[in-house]
Design a protein around this motif. Sequence first.
Motif, PDB file in Angstrom:
ATOM      1  N   ARG A   1       1.156  -1.346  -0.024  1.00  0.00           N
ATOM      2  CA  ARG A   1      -0.009   0.097   0.027  1.00  0.00           C
ATOM      3  C   ARG A   1       1.090   1.287   0.032  1.00  0.00           C
ATOM      4  N   THR A   2       1.597   0.910   0.719  1.00  0.00           N
ATOM      5  CA  THR A   2       2.832   2.575   0.699  1.00  0.00           C
ATOM      6  C   THR A   2       3.545   2.785  -0.611  1.00  0.00           C
ATOM      7  N   ARG A   3       4.043   1.482  -0.997  1.00  0.00           N
ATOM      8  CA  ARG A   3       4.744   2.176  -2.225  1.00  0.00           C
ATOM      9  C   ARG A   3       3.567   2.212  -4.030  1.00  0.00           C
ATOM     10  N   TRP A   4       2.282   1.684  -3.381  1.00  0.00           N
ATOM     11  CA  TRP A   4       0.949   2.152  -4.259  1.00  0.00           C
ATOM     12  C   TRP A   4       1.193   3.731  -4.335  1.00  0.00           C
ATOM     13  N   ILE A   5       0.693   3.630  -2.764  1.00  0.00           N
ATOM     14  CA  ILE A   5       0.647   5.957  -3.159  1.00  0.00           C
ATOM     15  C   ILE A   5       1.750   5.891  -3.276  1.00  0.00           C
ATOM     16  N   PHE A   6       2.762   5.504  -3.238  1.00  0.00           N
ATOM     17  CA  PHE A   6       4.140   7.184  -3.405  1.00  0.00           C
ATOM     18  C   PHE A   6       4.420   6.666  -4.909  1.00  0.00           C
TER      19      PHE A   6
ATOM     20  N   GLN B   1       1.574   6.101  -6.866  1.00  0.00           N
ATOM     21  CA  GLN B   1       0.548   7.526  -7.217  1.00  0.00           C
ATOM     22  C   GLN B   1       0.896   8.506  -6.945  1.00  0.00           C
ATOM     23  N   PHE B   2       1.620   8.474  -6.160  1.00  0.00           N
ATOM     24  CA  PHE B   2       2.012  10.741  -5.584  1.00  0.00           C
ATOM     25  C   PHE B   2       3.225  10.881  -6.970  1.00  0.00           C
ATOM     26  N   ARG B   3       3.617  10.184  -6.699  1.00  0.00           N
ATOM     27  CA  ARG B   3       5.329  10.367  -7.237  1.00  0.00           C
ATOM     28  C   ARG B   3       5.352  10.751  -8.685  1.00  0.00           C
ATOM     29  N   VAL B   4       5.275   9.062  -9.264  1.00  0.00           N
ATOM     30  CA  VAL B   4       5.322   9.304 -10.460  1.00  0.00           C
ATOM     31  C   VAL B   4       4.004   9.415 -11.534  1.00  0.00           C
TER      32      VAL B   4
ATOM     33  N   LEU C   1      -0.910  11.744  -8.833  1.00  0.00           N
ATOM     34  CA  LEU C   1      -2.035  11.977  -8.592  1.00  0.00           C
ATOM     35  C   LEU C   1      -2.449  12.966  -7.149  1.00  0.00           C
ATOM     36  N   PRO C   2      -3.231  13.669  -6.954  1.00  0.00           N
ATOM     37  CA  PRO C   2      -3.122  14.401  -6.038  1.00  0.00           C
ATOM     38  C   PRO C   2      -2.971  13.370  -4.546  1.00  0.00           C
ATOM     39  N   GLN C   3      -2.882  14.278  -3.504  1.00  0.00           N
ATOM     40  CA  GLN C   3      -2.917  13.462  -2.245  1.00  0.00           C
ATOM     41  C   GLN C   3      -3.994  13.051  -2.047  1.00  0.00           C
ATOM     42  N   LYS C   4      -5.136  13.850  -1.987  1.00  0.00           N
ATOM     43  CA  LYS C   4      -6.987  13.994  -2.169  1.00  0.00           C
ATOM     44  C   LYS C   4      -7.435  12.804  -3.069  1.00  0.00           C
ATOM     45  N   GLN C   5      -6.684  12.894  -3.747  1.00  0.00           N
ATOM     46  CA  GLN C   5      -7.737  12.105  -5.276  1.00  0.00           C
ATOM     47  C   GLN C   5      -7.192  10.132  -5.109  1.00  0.00           C
ATOM     48  N   ILE C   6      -5.959  10.510  -4.338  1.00  0.00           N
ATOM     49  CA  ILE C   6      -5.576   8.861  -3.442  1.00  0.00           C
ATOM     50  C   ILE C   6      -6.047   8.657  -2.641  1.00  0.00           C
ATOM     51  N   ALA C   7      -6.504   9.939  -1.126  1.00  0.00           N
ATOM     52  CA  ALA C   7      -7.132   8.998  -0.178  1.00  0.00           C
ATOM     53  C   ALA C   7      -8.223   8.914  -0.413  1.00  0.00           C
ATOM     54  N   ASN C   8      -9.070   9.524  -1.401  1.00  0.00           N
ATOM     55  CA  ASN C   8     -10.429   8.611  -1.816  1.00  0.00           C
ATOM     56  C   ASN C   8     -10.164   7.636  -1.977  1.00  0.00           C
ATOM     57  N   ALA C   9      -9.228   7.485  -3.022  1.00  0.00           N
ATOM     58  CA  ALA C   9      -9.929   6.072  -4.159  1.00  0.00           C
ATOM     59  C   ALA C   9      -9.372   4.628  -2.649  1.00  0.00           C
TER      60      ALA C   9
ATOM     61  N   VAL D   1      -1.908   9.178   4.490  1.00  0.00           N
ATOM     62  CA  VAL D   1      -1.662   9.336   2.956  1.00  0.00           C
ATOM     63  C   VAL D   1      -0.120   9.515   3.478  1.00  0.00           C
ATOM     64  N   GLU D   2       0.036  10.682   4.416  1.00  0.00           N
ATOM     65  CA  GLU D   2       0.835  11.487   3.981  1.00  0.00           C
ATOM     66  C   GLU D   2       1.985  10.516   5.442  1.00  0.00           C
TER      67      GLU D   2
END
Length: 186
Positions: free
Chosen positions: A122-127, A129-132, A135-143, A151-152
């Motif tokens: 999950r941490t790798r996927w969030i990273f 999505q955000f860095r590569v 995607l905004p953090q809010k969108q990742i959080a919603n997903a 997310v932070e």
Amino acid sequence: MSSSGLIQTFMQIRPALHRFLVVRGASTAEAEDMLQEISLRLSTANIGPVAEVRAYLYKMASNQFQLHRRTEQRRARREEDWVDANSAGERDIDPAASAEVRLIQREELAILQTALSKLPERTRWIFMQFRVEGLPQKQIANALEISVSAVEKHLTRAYGEIAATKLLLDGDHDLPRHLKNTGGVS
């Protein structure tokens, strides 16, 4: 003050003079060289009485810094002139990285990918999505149906692993305690 008094005061304020030179733009090694030059000058020159010893030593450091910069600029200009004179106006500079640099970059990328692969999925996927993906953090959080704060925390863990890996790549450093155990985030 006598010459021996100047040297004694110089030795007392040497660390402050070193910081003074570094703040002005000298590298640590350059500052050490300049202070060595000042020390040599103090021990060999016949210096008359000095009323303001600290001010005198700081002025010596400032003058040595300026002399060093002028010398470096002249050396660089001489080298450029030599290259221009011997290359008939055309410089053969390859903008691509050398084979050695490319190899090092590939090795460092592999090490970084290994560090990221050790992260929880999950941490790798969030990273990623955000860095590569950007995607905004809010969108990742919603997903993921989690809070932005969560997310932070995942991103902080990923950045901690990257920072720890970077420290290892930059030299033979042990990991700082705050990066060794970044805690469990799920």
